[in-house]
Enzyme design. Structure first.
Site, mmCIF file in Angstrom:
data_model
loop_
_atom_site.group_PDB
_atom_site.id
_atom_site.type_symbol
_atom_site.label_atom_id
_atom_site.label_comp_id
_atom_site.label_asym_id
_atom_site.label_seq_id
_atom_site.Cartn_x
_atom_site.Cartn_y
_atom_site.Cartn_z
ATOM 1 N N ARG A 160 -62.837 -19.453 97.970
ATOM 2 C CA ARG A 160 -62.600 -20.880 98.273
ATOM 3 C C ARG A 160 -62.859 -21.795 97.084
ATOM 4 O O ARG A 160 -63.120 -22.986 97.260
ATOM 5 C CB ARG A 160 -63.426 -21.337 99.467
ATOM 6 C CG ARG A 160 -63.094 -20.592 100.743
ATOM 7 C CD ARG A 160 -63.523 -21.356 101.970
ATOM 8 N NE ARG A 160 -63.389 -20.500 103.133
ATOM 9 C CZ ARG A 160 -64.386 -19.765 103.626
ATOM 10 N NH1 ARG A 160 -65.567 -19.787 103.059
ATOM 11 N NH2 ARG A 160 -64.173 -19.015 104.684
ATOM 12 N N LYS B 77 -52.829 -29.524 88.856
ATOM 13 C CA LYS B 77 -51.859 -28.783 89.668
ATOM 14 C C LYS B 77 -51.925 -27.308 89.313
ATOM 15 O O LYS B 77 -51.890 -26.942 88.135
ATOM 16 C CB LYS B 77 -50.442 -29.308 89.427
ATOM 17 C CG LYS B 77 -50.167 -30.646 90.078
ATOM 18 C CD LYS B 77 -48.683 -31.003 89.946
ATOM 19 C CE LYS B 77 -48.368 -32.320 90.646
ATOM 20 N NZ LYS B 77 -46.922 -32.662 90.508
ATOM 21 N N GLU C 118 -41.113 -32.704 77.262
ATOM 22 C CA GLU C 118 -42.079 -33.413 78.118
ATOM 23 C C GLU C 118 -42.699 -34.600 77.379
ATOM 24 O O GLU C 118 -43.016 -35.620 77.988
ATOM 25 C CB GLU C 118 -43.170 -32.464 78.624
ATOM 26 C CG GLU C 118 -42.681 -31.364 79.565
ATOM 27 C CD GLU C 118 -42.450 -31.824 81.021
ATOM 28 O OE1 GLU C 118 -42.690 -33.008 81.348
ATOM 29 O OE2 GLU C 118 -42.002 -30.978 81.819
ATOM 30 N N LYS D 244 -50.430 -38.992 80.344
ATOM 31 C CA LYS D 244 -50.515 -38.204 81.573
ATOM 32 C C LYS D 244 -51.855 -38.425 82.279
ATOM 33 O O LYS D 244 -51.899 -38.576 83.501
ATOM 34 C CB LYS D 244 -50.305 -36.715 81.295
ATOM 35 C CG LYS D 244 -50.501 -35.898 82.570
ATOM 36 C CD LYS D 244 -49.652 -34.685 82.718
ATOM 37 C CE LYS D 244 -49.771 -34.168 84.153
ATOM 38 N NZ LYS D 244 -49.214 -32.838 84.330
ATOM 39 N N GLU E 216 -50.652 -37.420 93.828
ATOM 40 C CA GLU E 216 -49.220 -37.706 93.825
ATOM 41 C C GLU E 216 -48.748 -38.388 95.097
ATOM 42 O O GLU E 216 -47.803 -37.953 95.751
ATOM 43 C CB GLU E 216 -48.418 -36.411 93.579
ATOM 44 C CG GLU E 216 -46.992 -36.698 93.133
ATOM 45 C CD GLU E 216 -46.276 -35.461 92.615
ATOM 46 O OE1 GLU E 216 -46.904 -34.626 91.961
ATOM 47 O OE2 GLU E 216 -45.069 -35.348 92.875
ATOM 48 N N ARG F 130 -48.041 -41.067 90.360
ATOM 49 C CA ARG F 130 -47.895 -39.777 89.699
ATOM 50 C C ARG F 130 -46.474 -39.243 89.796
ATOM 51 O O ARG F 130 -46.049 -38.415 88.991
ATOM 52 C CB ARG F 130 -48.903 -38.770 90.284
ATOM 53 C CG ARG F 130 -48.893 -37.442 89.542
ATOM 54 C CD ARG F 130 -50.094 -36.568 89.843
ATOM 55 N NE ARG F 130 -49.980 -35.316 89.096
ATOM 56 C CZ ARG F 130 -50.941 -34.415 88.993
ATOM 57 N NH1 ARG F 130 -52.100 -34.612 89.593
ATOM 58 N NH2 ARG F 130 -50.762 -33.309 88.287
ATOM 59 N N ASN G 203 -42.359 -37.028 87.489
ATOM 60 C CA ASN G 203 -41.291 -36.128 87.932
ATOM 61 C C ASN G 203 -39.923 -36.507 87.380
ATOM 62 O O ASN G 203 -38.922 -35.865 87.701
ATOM 63 C CB ASN G 203 -41.221 -36.110 89.470
ATOM 64 C CG ASN G 203 -42.436 -35.438 90.075
ATOM 65 O OD1 ASN G 203 -42.991 -34.511 89.493
ATOM 66 N ND2 ASN G 203 -42.859 -35.912 91.242
ATOM 67 N N HIS H 204 -37.221 -33.962 86.687
ATOM 68 C CA HIS H 204 -37.679 -32.721 87.295
ATOM 69 C C HIS H 204 -36.978 -32.352 88.594
ATOM 70 O O HIS H 204 -36.998 -31.186 88.978
ATOM 71 C CB HIS H 204 -39.196 -32.768 87.524
ATOM 72 C CG HIS H 204 -39.978 -32.484 86.274
ATOM 73 N ND1 HIS H 204 -39.934 -33.321 85.170
ATOM 74 C CD2 HIS H 204 -40.800 -31.455 85.929
ATOM 75 C CE1 HIS H 204 -40.711 -32.815 84.213
ATOM 76 N NE2 HIS H 204 -41.247 -31.688 84.652
ATOM 77 N N HIS I 86 -35.887 -28.831 87.858
ATOM 78 C CA HIS I 86 -36.342 -27.663 88.615
ATOM 79 C C HIS I 86 -35.178 -26.901 89.229
ATOM 80 O O HIS I 86 -35.151 -25.672 89.241
ATOM 81 C CB HIS I 86 -37.295 -28.094 89.741
ATOM 82 C CG HIS I 86 -38.727 -28.166 89.318
ATOM 83 N ND1 HIS I 86 -39.655 -28.915 89.997
ATOM 84 C CD2 HIS I 86 -39.400 -27.581 88.301
ATOM 85 C CE1 HIS I 86 -40.842 -28.792 89.413
ATOM 86 N NE2 HIS I 86 -40.700 -27.999 88.373
ATOM 87 N N HIS J 82 -38.477 -24.166 81.010
ATOM 88 C CA HIS J 82 -38.761 -25.365 81.805
ATOM 89 C C HIS J 82 -38.407 -26.642 81.036
ATOM 90 O O HIS J 82 -37.728 -27.527 81.558
ATOM 91 C CB HIS J 82 -40.248 -25.375 82.211
ATOM 92 C CG HIS J 82 -40.652 -26.599 82.971
ATOM 93 N ND1 HIS J 82 -40.234 -26.840 84.268
ATOM 94 C CD2 HIS J 82 -41.413 -27.673 82.627
ATOM 95 C CE1 HIS J 82 -40.732 -27.995 84.683
ATOM 96 N NE2 HIS J 82 -41.451 -28.521 83.702
#
Lengths: 365, 365
Positions: free
Chosen positions: B124, B146, B188, B230, B240, B244, B248, B251, B255, B267
């Protein structure tokens, strides 16, 4: 959330969410789920046994509020695995569930832990509503945000903290619970008495026959008091850095026994045996009042729970299994031990007490 | 933590943790890891390529502070899977790692996401230290918490938010990065310019040849400015829910292109194409200043990045892939779009703009 449709229900503050308890509450589940965790898509995760009894009306009621899908896993701890988690996740992805999805865990502790872990990790986390249907899940697993699955190495070794949006408890669902599972749930209630409330411990003793027959009045009070005790501990220490460890009483040996038994012992049964053995450890170390173990053992016997390890289990295998426990620290196995009925020991050691193998061997023998 | 051994290093506040940036910082990694996330057991997770170059000295240095083990995965996005995650977890369990374990992610974005998810779910949650070695991981993946893995349905669909204890960036490790990966990282950085800082966008243009050759002075400044941008966004909106989402940009289509290409596009390459297409979308909708797409395209070309989808990719397949995006909401696909260089649009819509399929088809054609 407002307790929509829950007039007269008992509502307990568990930190960021509430636990609502009542008889017949399941008829209001849909409205309360929508109030606490509104979503575009609702996914009801249940098991074959509980699903056959309670899933259909919930799915129908939720369908008035959004898209609904229903997922089932076979019943039993053997299915609380990464494979089940991956399969449920893939099914939700195939159904087109986005981030605006709420997962509903309808079932016992296995369903709650598994569905909770699915929700914790689905697109990095979507809300989960816990609707526990077993006594163990009502008073223990559904409150506190622990989610996870088992691996070959042991129970709950993979998981996440993911507090539910709300916990909805209908004690009427206990009527269909097999008697062995009712007893297993009582083991955790007795644990709550030992760690925090001697009066409660006595009251369980006085009402044990009503509780074994799940009579509504006594059962509601039992669930309410256990949830109060657990919620207070979890609010004070959500991430188990200290006080929350007291809830692990009976669980270091309990988890090991459960694992070595190949899960033929129910969790509550293993915890019952674990509490007796760990209370004896506490007495031998000199931190528990003399007679503590005997009092716990006597109440567990009255609740028709096992109090000694099955002879078929090798003490060495149990000892070995404790070493892989999550509570192990710096290579040493630690225990949460009582000072007496209603009080735990070891606050100065963050409620986490190292015990050498030799003593553990003695109580296991 | 104190920036042990990191005098003269740049240190950026990313909320609950810091990002430390310097040339040659890897020689101080062990001391800084121990300061930020002291543990009984340290597990260095890396890939075959990075591991061969940088793992050994780190493992040796950490061994002075505790037990150390080292885990390797094959390099590449194809290995960022639930299977790799389960294998790493099982290996840590077999090694006897308890809760007092710190995971160190030494590698690019794949290693960071995968090792981060292992740490997020191991018993956990145990601490993770991110030591990114690719430009993309330094300026993007390692900051913001993330973590996750890919499934057959798409990228990062399973994961968790799990902020690192500290992020340690040695820009010297970029010297061994293949040129295509340097360029992909620049995509990026260019995105950071578009969403938040027109001067930075211009500066990347002025220094593009130094940056493609990873000259230290220009590269440190690039990493610092991108991490500042960032970090500021992530501090303001860690989960997000709003701001945030501006990260994206590029993206949603990026993606989808990456996925439909079977990950033959890197990417950053996919994001480069995605930015050009999404900027065109923004102009057609009338929310971006005229010429925005052209300016982005020109800078990406100077950075030797692709700016249009490979002809082999079916526009319909790309469109279909966007529907499974995590950013889809209420069944509609949403985009984060620029108002111009340095400014994003749609604050009043939580930075999330629905775009109809017909327009997306036009820009994909």
């Amino acid at each position: 959330m407002s307790a929509a449709g829950a007039e007269g229900s008992r509502s307990i503050d568990a930190g960021s969410y509430r636990v609502i308890i009542d008889t017949g509450l399941r008829h209001d589940y849909a409205a309360m789920i929508v109030a606490a965790a509104p979503a575009h898509h609702y996914v009801v995760i249940t098991d074959d046994t509980v699903g056959a009894q309670y899933a259909e009306p919930l799915v129908v009621a939720l369908a008035r509020h959004g898209r609904v899908s229903s997922e089932r896993v076979p019943a039993g701890e053997a299915h609380k695995t990464r494979d089940s988690w991956a399969r449920l996740t893939d099914s939700m992805l195939a159904t087109g569930c986005g981030r605006d999805t709420t997962v509903i865990a309808l079932g016992g502790g296995v369903v709650g832990d598994l569905a909770g872990f699915v929700a914790a990790t689905y697109m990095r986390g979507v809300p989960v509503v816990q609707c526990p249907t077993s006594l163990l899940a009502m008073i223990d697993a559904s409150v506190g945000g622990k989610t996870g699955v088992d691996t070959a190495a042991g129970k709950n070794l993979v998981g996440a903290f993911h507090p539910p949006a709300v916990v909805l408890i209908d004690v009427e669902t206990l009527a269909t619970l097999p008697p062995a599972h009712r007893r297993a749930g009582l083991a955790e209630a007795i644990k709550h008495g030992v760690i925090a409330d001697a009066d409660y411990f006595e009251r369980i003793g006085a009402e044990v026959s009503d509780l074994l027959e799940v009579r509504p009045a006594a059962t509601v009070e039992l669930v309410v008091r256990s949830v109060e005790i657990k919620s207070a501990v979890v609010r004070a220490d959500p991430r188990e850095r200290g006080l929350r460890r007291t809830l692990n009483f009976g669980h270091t040996l309990g988890h090991a026994l459960e694992h070595v038994s190949g899960y033929s012992l129910l969790h509550g049964e293993a915890v019952a045996i674990g509490m007796v053995l760990e209370a004896r450890l506490a007495e031998r170390i000199g931190i528990a009042a003399s007679g503590t173990a005997k009092r716990i053992e006597a109440l567990l016997r009255r609740a028709e729970l096992p109090v000694e390890p099955p002879r078929s289990l090798s003490p060495e295998a149990v000892l070995e299994a404790t070493r892989r426990d999550k509570k192990a620290s710096k290579g040493a196995v630690t225990y949460s031990l009582p000072a007496g009925i209603g009080t735990m020991a070891g606050e100065e050691r963050d409620w986490s007490i190292e015990v050498g193998d030799a003593l553990v061997r003695e109580v296991l023998a």
